[in-house]
Design a protein around this motif. Structure first.
Motif, PDB file in Angstrom:
ATOM      1  N   GLY A 235       0.826  -1.183   0.000  1.00 12.01           N
ATOM      2  CA  GLY A 235       0.000   0.000   0.000  1.00 12.01           C
ATOM      3  C   GLY A 235       0.869   1.244   0.000  1.00 12.01           C
ATOM      4  N   SER A 236       0.298   2.357  -0.404  1.00 12.88           N
ATOM      5  CA  SER A 236       1.088   3.592  -0.428  1.00 12.88           C
ATOM      6  C   SER A 236       0.190   4.801  -0.246  1.00 12.88           C
ATOM      7  N   SER A 237       0.819   5.848   0.248  1.00 13.83           N
ATOM      8  CA  SER A 237       0.178   7.150   0.342  1.00 13.83           C
ATOM      9  C   SER A 237       1.018   8.116  -0.476  1.00 13.83           C
ATOM     10  N   VAL A 238       0.416   8.762  -1.465  1.00 14.56           N
ATOM     11  CA  VAL A 238       1.145   9.637  -2.381  1.00 14.56           C
ATOM     12  C   VAL A 238       0.633  11.063  -2.200  1.00 14.56           C
ATOM     13  N   GLY A 239       1.553  11.975  -1.944  1.00 13.03           N
ATOM     14  CA  GLY A 239       1.164  13.365  -1.759  1.00 13.03           C
ATOM     15  C   GLY A 239       2.297  14.303  -2.119  1.00 13.03           C
ATOM     16  N   GLU A 240       2.118  15.557  -1.745  1.00 10.22           N
ATOM     17  CA  GLU A 240       3.112  16.579  -2.054  1.00 10.22           C
ATOM     18  C   GLU A 240       3.907  16.908  -0.801  1.00 10.22           C
ATOM     19  N   ASP A 241       5.237  16.896  -0.939  1.00  7.11           N
ATOM     20  CA  ASP A 241       6.103  17.276   0.168  1.00  7.11           C
ATOM     21  C   ASP A 241       5.900  18.758   0.480  1.00  7.11           C
ATOM     22  N   ILE A 249       6.162   9.667  -1.503  1.00  6.04           N
ATOM     23  CA  ILE A 249       5.435   8.410  -1.358  1.00  6.04           C
ATOM     24  C   ILE A 249       5.823   7.749  -0.045  1.00  6.04           C
ATOM     25  N   SER A 250       4.830   7.324   0.719  1.00  7.94           N
ATOM     26  CA  SER A 250       5.040   6.506   1.913  1.00  7.94           C
ATOM     27  C   SER A 250       4.426   5.135   1.647  1.00  7.94           C
ATOM     28  N   PHE A 251       5.022   4.104   2.240  1.00 16.93           N
ATOM     29  CA  PHE A 251       4.609   2.731   1.954  1.00 16.93           C
ATOM     30  C   PHE A 251       4.162   2.024   3.228  1.00 16.93           C
ATOM     31  N   LEU A 253       2.380  -2.123   4.571  1.00 19.79           N
ATOM     32  CA  LEU A 253       2.169  -3.516   4.193  1.00 19.79           C
ATOM     33  C   LEU A 253       0.717  -3.950   4.367  1.00 19.79           C
ATOM     34  N   ASN A 254       0.232  -4.701   3.404  1.00 21.22           N
ATOM     35  CA  ASN A 254      -1.007  -5.477   3.537  1.00 21.22           C
ATOM     36  C   ASN A 254      -2.192  -4.673   4.054  1.00 21.22           C
ATOM     37  N   GLY A 255      -2.324  -3.447   3.563  1.00 23.31           N
ATOM     38  CA  GLY A 255      -3.467  -2.646   3.954  1.00 23.31           C
ATOM     39  C   GLY A 255      -3.355  -1.994   5.312  1.00 23.31           C
ATOM     40  N   HIS A 256      -2.198  -2.174   6.008  1.00 19.52           N
ATOM     41  CA  HIS A 256      -1.995  -1.558   7.310  1.00 19.52           C
ATOM     42  C   HIS A 256      -0.928  -0.477   7.202  1.00 19.52           C
ATOM     43  N   SER A 257      -1.003   0.514   8.044  1.00 19.44           N
ATOM     44  CA  SER A 257       0.125   1.427   8.165  1.00 19.44           C
ATOM     45  C   SER A 257       1.282   0.669   8.785  1.00 19.44           C
ATOM     46  N   SER A 258       2.498   1.194   8.688  1.00 18.93           N
ATOM     47  CA  SER A 258       3.657   0.504   9.243  1.00 18.93           C
ATOM     48  C   SER A 258       3.510   0.333  10.749  1.00 18.93           C
ATOM     49  N   ARG A 259       2.902   1.319  11.438  1.00 22.17           N
ATOM     50  CA  ARG A 259       2.720   1.208  12.885  1.00 22.17           C
ATOM     51  C   ARG A 259       1.748   0.080  13.209  1.00 22.17           C
TER      52      ARG A 259
END
Length: 276
Positions: A235-241, A249-251, A253-259
């Motif tokens: 999964g990823s979140s794409v936005g503007e710095d 881009i932040s990534f 796993l498996n539909g969960h945030s890294s936390r």
């Protein structure tokens, strides 16, 4: 220089690695090639810089067939920067950069004053003017890449191929290497591992997966969560710095945030890997 690959196929031991690959690299652009490990990125680049011959299809540079081109002529047109080099390179920095002049000389020709001037200018341009007599093996990873880029400058090519040139470098040297590449102003095709590097430095991106080109477009068009999920399985979140205004881009796993993923792994219900 415009590069065009049309319907390129390549296999090994009957296993297809490249499958009907077609792409273009427009003049003056940095074009990225991204994809997961084993997707065919390096294989395609090796076909382009003639380390291996496609089973079928054509690759042309400004309309000239690269596969049929004389090796010396192709070396005048195309330079290659790889991600790593042999650790037993017993050459000085000056000797390595001077190798870039080989396509322009006969087998037994020595460096002329003009050649030596080109070599000095190339080292100065990458910030290594005082390094000519240093042994290549004594340099840091970032310095080694700058030496290889200096060799590229001495070669005076029209087209540059990069095969994950920042893969083993720390963050500073990754950025310095890509800044140098951008400053060269050469038409460039770069296989890149880091999608944020691709977003920052590429004008156009081709996505390869399973030996096929599955998406092409600008970074904003291609680095989309749906494409990233399909190709890379994350999964990823794409936005503007907010500081640079660039795509970021932040990534996860498996539909969960890294936390959330870390919390799941620490749960007593998380499955324990079996041991063979």
């Amino acid at each position: 220089m415009r590069l065009q690959a049309d319907h390129v196929n390549w296999s090994i031991d009957g296993k297809p690695i490249l499958r009907d690959v077609s792409l273009a690299v427009e003049p003056g652009t940095i074009t990225g090639l991204i994809g997961p490990n084993g997707s065919g990125k390096s294989t395609l680049l090796r076909c382009i810089y003639r380390a291996q011959k496609p089973d079928s299809g054509t690759i042309t540079l400004d309309g000239h067939d690269l596969i049929r081109m004389d090796s010396r002529e192709s070396a005048r047109r195309i330079a290659v920067v790889l991600q790593e080099y042999p650790s037993d390179f017993q050459f000085t920095v000056g000797e390595i950069v001077s190798m870039g002049r080989n396509p322009h000389k006969g087998m037994f020709d020595r460096d002329t004053p003009a050649d030596r001037g080109i070599i000095r200018d190339a080292l100065a341009r990458v910030g290594l003017a005082g390094f000519s007599h240093r042994n290549f093996n004594t340099l840091s990873g970032g310095e080694k890449q700058r030496v290889i880029i200096a060799r590229t400058l001495a070669q005076q090519p029209n087209f540059l191929v990069l095969d994950e040139p920042t893969n083993h470098l720390d963050i500073r040297y990754q950025l310095e290497t890509m800044e140098l590449v951008r400053d060269l102003g050469l038409t460039t095709l770069a296989a890149l591992h880091d999608l944020n590097i691709a977003a920052d430095y590429c004008d156009f991106i081709h996505v390869i997966d399973g030996g096929r080109i599955v998406a092409s477009g600008t970074p904003a068009e291609v680095l989309h969560p749906d494409i990233i999920a399909d190709v890379f399985g994350v999964g990823s979140s794409v936005g503007e710095d907010t500081m640079t205004g660039r795509l970021r881009i932040s990534f996860y796993l498996n539909g969960h945030s890294s936390r959330e993923a870390a919390a799941a792994r620490s749960s007593p219900n998380w499955p324990t890997p079996s041991r063979q």
